[in-house]
Write an enzyme that holds these catalytic residues in place. Structure first.
Site, PDB file in Angstrom:
ATOM      1  N   ALA A 130       0.871  -1.173   0.000  1.00  9.42           N
ATOM      2  CA  ALA A 130       0.000   0.000   0.000  1.00  9.42           C
ATOM      3  C   ALA A 130       0.905   1.218   0.000  1.00  9.42           C
ATOM      4  O   ALA A 130       2.062   1.146   0.436  1.00  9.42           O
ATOM      5  CB  ALA A 130      -0.878  -0.016   1.239  1.00  9.42           C
ATOM      6  N   GLU A 189       4.284  -5.165   7.353  1.00 14.08           N
ATOM      7  CA  GLU A 189       3.525  -4.104   8.033  1.00 14.08           C
ATOM      8  C   GLU A 189       3.959  -3.836   9.466  1.00 14.08           C
ATOM      9  O   GLU A 189       4.006  -2.693   9.903  1.00 14.08           O
ATOM     10  CB  GLU A 189       2.017  -4.410   8.005  1.00 14.08           C
ATOM     11  CG  GLU A 189       1.365  -4.166   6.649  1.00 14.08           C
ATOM     12  CD  GLU A 189       1.447  -5.339   5.693  1.00 14.08           C
ATOM     13  OE1 GLU A 189       2.209  -6.294   5.957  1.00 14.08           O
ATOM     14  OE2 GLU A 189       0.744  -5.302   4.666  1.00 14.08           O
ATOM     15  N   GLY A 224       0.384  -4.934   0.819  1.00 13.27           N
ATOM     16  CA  GLY A 224      -0.803  -4.971  -0.041  1.00 13.27           C
ATOM     17  C   GLY A 224      -0.551  -5.681  -1.362  1.00 13.27           C
ATOM     18  O   GLY A 224      -1.481  -6.208  -1.975  1.00 13.27           O
ATOM     19  N   GLU A 256      -0.911  -9.223  -0.549  1.00 15.75           N
ATOM     20  CA  GLU A 256      -2.342  -9.415  -0.263  1.00 15.75           C
ATOM     21  C   GLU A 256      -3.160  -9.475  -1.562  1.00 15.75           C
ATOM     22  O   GLU A 256      -4.109 -10.249  -1.672  1.00 15.75           O
ATOM     23  CB  GLU A 256      -2.844  -8.297   0.661  1.00 15.75           C
ATOM     24  CG  GLU A 256      -2.295  -8.460   2.083  1.00 15.75           C
ATOM     25  CD  GLU A 256      -2.603  -7.282   2.978  1.00 15.75           C
ATOM     26  OE1 GLU A 256      -2.220  -6.150   2.602  1.00 15.75           O
ATOM     27  OE2 GLU A 256      -3.223  -7.472   4.034  1.00 15.75           O
TER      28      GLU A 256
END
Ligand code: COA
Length: 260
Positions: free
Chosen positions: A66, A135, A112, A115
């Site tokens: 992200a 993260e 992300g 993910e």
């Protein structure tokens, strides 16, 4: 449709979506997530598209996570909203798409990025790929389904270790973990993905859609997957594809599935 951060291409039933922010290692900002949603929605409704391949531009990254710059100053509420919106708009959407999605992981798939690869129906990787959920090294946890899908794919112990150490694993390790199905040289990745897509395309699109639904049901809270399977199995009997598939078998010819 004109996109700023992704490229789409459609050839002979196979669509390729390329996340294209190489200067930021294809990090997922809000706009990229929206564009990906729009592309998946449009290609998922396109009857000509039988398989979607998702990859990153450049030789370095699939997606490096992200976009950290975008959420660095978020509040508690904004953080929760970011995860909720992202999951609904992209990650759950891809998982539940009725068109098969193959993630072709061509480099870093972090946070992300991993993910998103995990939300895809299955993954193949180039030999230079590196995967991880870093993260906790930023003081946050995976928020786009990583704490749920990683243990589903690699088992709880391995997922816990990957998440707690924030470390990266190589493509070969990811294959040993069952996180990716195949590892190939980077230059061959898209050809390899296309080869698998072509094998998928020989089969009934309506049956494949029902299979995706039934397999996903195994991981849904409060859903009895066996019952979903029974219903989906039954639905297949009402399709033209089923008539064509069984007739072709009995006539000793190749089936010509129309996807209805
Ligand atoms: N969000 C925002 N920008 C990112 C990013 C991310 N997740 N990952 C990389 N970038 C940007 C960098 O800030 C840099 O931008 P700049 O040139 O404007 O400074 C550019 O992409 C190139 O990255 P850089 O860090 O210089 O490349 P590198 O080869 O030295 O390192 C990584 C590669 C992947 C190890 C490193 O970029 C990294 O650790 N990224 C963050 C991974 C992460 O924690 N993801 C989870 C987010 S929740």
């Amino acid at each position: 449709m004109a996109y700023e951060n992704i490229l789409t291409d459609k050839q002979n039933g196979i669509a390729t979506i390329t996340i294209n922010r190489p200067s930021k290692l294809n990090a997922l900002n809000k706009q990229t997530i929206q564009e990906l949603h729009d592309a998946f929605e449009s290609l998922g409704h396109d009857a000509e598209v039988r398989v979607i391949i998702l990859t990153g531009s450049g030789e370095k990254a699939f997606v490096a996570g992200a976009d950290i710059a975008e959420f660095a100053n978020f509040s508690v509420e904004e953080g929760a909203q970011l995860a909720a919106q992202g999951q609904e708009l992209l990650f759950d959407y891809v998982q539940n798409l009725r068109t098969p999605v193959i993630a072709a992981v061509n480099g870093f798939a972090l946070g992300g990025g991993l993910e998103l690869a995990m939300a895809s129906h299955f993954r193949i990787a180039s030999d230079n790929a590196k995967m991880g959920l870093p993260e906790v090294s930023l003081g946050v946890i995976p928020g786009y389904g990583g704490t749920q899908r990683l243990p589903q794919l690699v088992g709880k112990g391995r997922a816990m270790e990957m998440i707690m150490t924030a470390g990266m694993i190589s493509a070969e390790e990811a294959k040993n973990y069952g996180l990716v199905n195949h590892v190939v040289p980077q230059a061959e990745l898209l050809d390899f993905a296309n080869g698998i897509a072509q094998r998928i395309m020989r089969n009934s699109p309506t049956a494949i859609s029902q299979a995706i639904k039934a397999v996903n049901a195994n991981f849904e809270d409060g859903t009895n997957g066996y019952k979903v399977e029974i219903k989906s199995f039954g639905k297949c009997f009402g399709t033209e594809d089923f008539k064509e598939g069984t007739t072709a078998f009995l006539e000793k010819r190749k089936a010509d599935f129309k996807g209805n």
